[in-house]
Design an enzyme around this catalytic site. Sequence first.
Site, mmCIF file in Angstrom:
data_model
loop_
_atom_site.group_PDB
_atom_site.id
_atom_site.type_symbol
_atom_site.label_atom_id
_atom_site.label_comp_id
_atom_site.label_asym_id
_atom_site.label_seq_id
_atom_site.Cartn_x
_atom_site.Cartn_y
_atom_site.Cartn_z
ATOM 1 N N LYS A 23 38.156 -29.951 86.376
ATOM 2 C CA LYS A 23 38.312 -30.963 85.617
ATOM 3 C C LYS A 23 37.915 -31.678 86.705
ATOM 4 O O LYS A 23 36.641 -32.302 86.136
ATOM 5 C CB LYS A 23 39.692 -31.235 84.778
ATOM 6 C CG LYS A 23 39.192 -32.374 84.389
ATOM 7 C CD LYS A 23 40.453 -32.893 83.451
ATOM 8 C CE LYS A 23 41.656 -32.509 83.651
ATOM 9 N NZ LYS A 23 42.073 -34.707 84.095
ATOM 10 N N SER A 24 38.263 -31.846 87.121
ATOM 11 C CA SER A 24 37.514 -32.850 88.608
ATOM 12 C C SER A 24 35.924 -32.256 89.275
ATOM 13 O O SER A 24 35.293 -33.331 89.372
ATOM 14 C CB SER A 24 38.928 -32.777 90.312
ATOM 15 O OG SER A 24 39.267 -33.108 89.738
ATOM 16 N N ASP A 316 49.431 -32.152 89.960
ATOM 17 C CA ASP A 316 49.332 -31.943 88.740
ATOM 18 C C ASP A 316 49.585 -30.681 87.929
ATOM 19 O O ASP A 316 49.589 -30.315 86.634
ATOM 20 C CB ASP A 316 47.507 -31.691 88.135
ATOM 21 C CG ASP A 316 47.215 -32.595 88.194
ATOM 22 O OD1 ASP A 316 47.510 -34.205 88.484
ATOM 23 O OD2 ASP A 316 45.105 -33.072 88.649
ATOM 24 N N ARG A 347 55.206 -38.475 84.463
ATOM 25 C CA ARG A 347 55.871 -36.953 83.942
ATOM 26 C C ARG A 347 57.585 -36.693 84.860
ATOM 27 O O ARG A 347 57.910 -35.435 84.271
ATOM 28 C CB ARG A 347 54.735 -35.754 84.272
ATOM 29 C CG ARG A 347 53.746 -36.169 84.007
ATOM 30 C CD ARG A 347 52.435 -35.230 84.196
ATOM 31 N NE ARG A 347 51.037 -35.319 83.016
ATOM 32 C CZ ARG A 347 49.842 -34.571 83.753
ATOM 33 N NH1 ARG A 347 49.950 -34.760 85.483
ATOM 34 N NH2 ARG A 347 48.945 -34.622 82.958
ATOM 35 N N ARG A 389 48.798 -31.882 80.183
ATOM 36 C CA ARG A 389 49.196 -30.099 81.081
ATOM 37 C C ARG A 389 51.344 -30.153 80.373
ATOM 38 O O ARG A 389 51.569 -29.445 80.404
ATOM 39 C CB ARG A 389 49.045 -31.393 81.944
ATOM 40 C CG ARG A 389 47.982 -30.594 82.585
ATOM 41 C CD ARG A 389 48.027 -30.687 84.351
ATOM 42 N NE ARG A 389 46.967 -31.321 84.328
ATOM 43 C CZ ARG A 389 45.249 -30.781 84.492
ATOM 44 N NH1 ARG A 389 45.914 -29.274 84.178
ATOM 45 N NH2 ARG A 389 44.659 -31.300 85.236
HETATM 46 C C1 S3P Z 1 42.125 -36.535 90.260
HETATM 47 C C2 S3P Z 1 42.932 -36.790 91.535
HETATM 48 C C3 S3P Z 1 43.935 -36.376 91.071
HETATM 49 C C4 S3P Z 1 44.539 -35.902 89.742
HETATM 50 C C5 S3P Z 1 43.524 -36.240 88.813
HETATM 51 C C6 S3P Z 1 42.569 -35.708 88.959
HETATM 52 C C7 S3P Z 1 40.976 -35.909 90.816
HETATM 53 O O1 S3P Z 1 44.723 -37.846 90.503
HETATM 54 O O2 S3P Z 1 46.428 -35.612 89.151
HETATM 55 O O3 S3P Z 1 44.323 -35.073 87.550
HETATM 56 O O4 S3P Z 1 39.937 -35.548 89.911
HETATM 57 O O5 S3P Z 1 40.038 -37.316 91.803
HETATM 58 P P1 S3P Z 1 45.395 -39.218 91.886
HETATM 59 O O6 S3P Z 1 44.200 -39.714 92.319
HETATM 60 O O7 S3P Z 1 45.449 -40.281 91.311
HETATM 61 O O8 S3P Z 1 46.432 -38.872 92.124
#
Ligand code: S3P
Length: 429
Positions: A23-24, A316, A347, A389
């Site tokens: 996803k990221s 996550d 969460r 999740r």
């Molecule tokens: C993400 C960073 C994380 C993660 C999120 C995706 C990203 O969040 O929890 O699901 O793609 O950069 P945070 O930057 O708030 O920790």
Amino acid sequence: MATQTLHFKNRTIKGVIEVPGDKSISHRSIMFGAIANGKTRVRNFLRGQDCLSTWDCFQKLGVSITDQNQYLLIEGKGLDGLKEPTHILDVGNSGTTSRLLLGILAGRPFHSVLIGDESIAKRPMSRVTAPLRLMGAKIDGRMNGEYTPISIRGGELSSIQYQIPVASAQVKSSLLFAAMQASGVTELVEKGDTRDHTERMIQYFGGKLDKNGLTIRIEGSAELEGRDLVVPGDISSAAFFIAAAILSPNSELLIKNVGLNETRTGMITVLEKMGANIEIIPHSTDSFEPYGDILVRSSKLQGVEIGGDVIPKLIDEIPIIALLATQAEGRTTIKNAEELKVKETNRIDTVANELNKLGCQITPTNDGLLIDGVSKLSGGIVNSHGDHRIGMMLAIASLISEKSVHVQGTDAIDVSFPNFFQQLTSIMH
Ligand code: S3P
């Protein structure tokens, strides 16, 4: 709201699967493709709701993004190719879209308005709006820019030296997107090591940055070139099937082509400490992101302490790690994880409340969870609270519950894993 009734106790998990794209990385592939010059082709793009929100926002900003079946084609015309949107940009449920997009818009000489769903409306935005204002962006929004709706008028930005007060890849990435458009050199100091997909992609698309420990230096006026890329499988989605195999009898599962970026594999480190039977088979590759296969079998687990630097590397995965910990001998302590309170749901509360409804012994704390194992899960009615999740973790809980688990709000799972139930049932025997 969709409800699924699940009763999968004592099934065996066996097979060879691939999970959907990360996803990221999928979000970032659209963003980088959109601001680069030339064509970007993205294979294995995640077609989950969050990434579709990013797709929609960039189309509203005038970028051509077309589905070529085998790949997504993004025709970037550089940062100047982005156009003032006629419509509101709706980020849906996606924190990554909202924060990274604000960093891009901060340097664009036009006005945009961002909104999202009910969960986004509760998520803190001043972590990005405050430093982006310091760089020169004009931002307003509910509660002075803490919450959506947010309006932003970007323009000329100055570089900053900034210590990021939370360990957050979203904040870091947002500021990197702004810094690429600023005059001069920006210096960012992270509070802890967080996922580095943005840094890798800047370099992959031909930009430059300098990283030394927790300090990143990046020059403004960056010019990026379109690229072709393959998104590896999402380790955060694989995590649910890893847990399914560990918790089910006589199980052996091979998950292929999963992203193994070291800033994302904290769950593997923790599972090894808990005694899980898990093997990592890295592929030798010159890809911009490391990936490989994960082989996992049924395992007996021990409780452990989880805290400190590993937290951002598994943030996550905490809901599913919590479920695993309910089946470990002794106590598992999760600390330094206060960021869990500002995810798609709080969460700390949703994990403890929903799993305790099934018979677990979990005590929420100010910065984490205390989980006592081994618990016998009874079954019952639980709710995702609109958090993908939490929904998937509760579905996996049905593999170890005596009676049916009725999971309300399973539609939220589409955010990151559209075919979750089909894939889960395909490996159950
Ligand atoms: C993400 C960073 C994380 C993660 C999120 C995706 C990203 O969040 O929890 O699901 O793609 O950069 P945070 O930057 O708030 O920790």
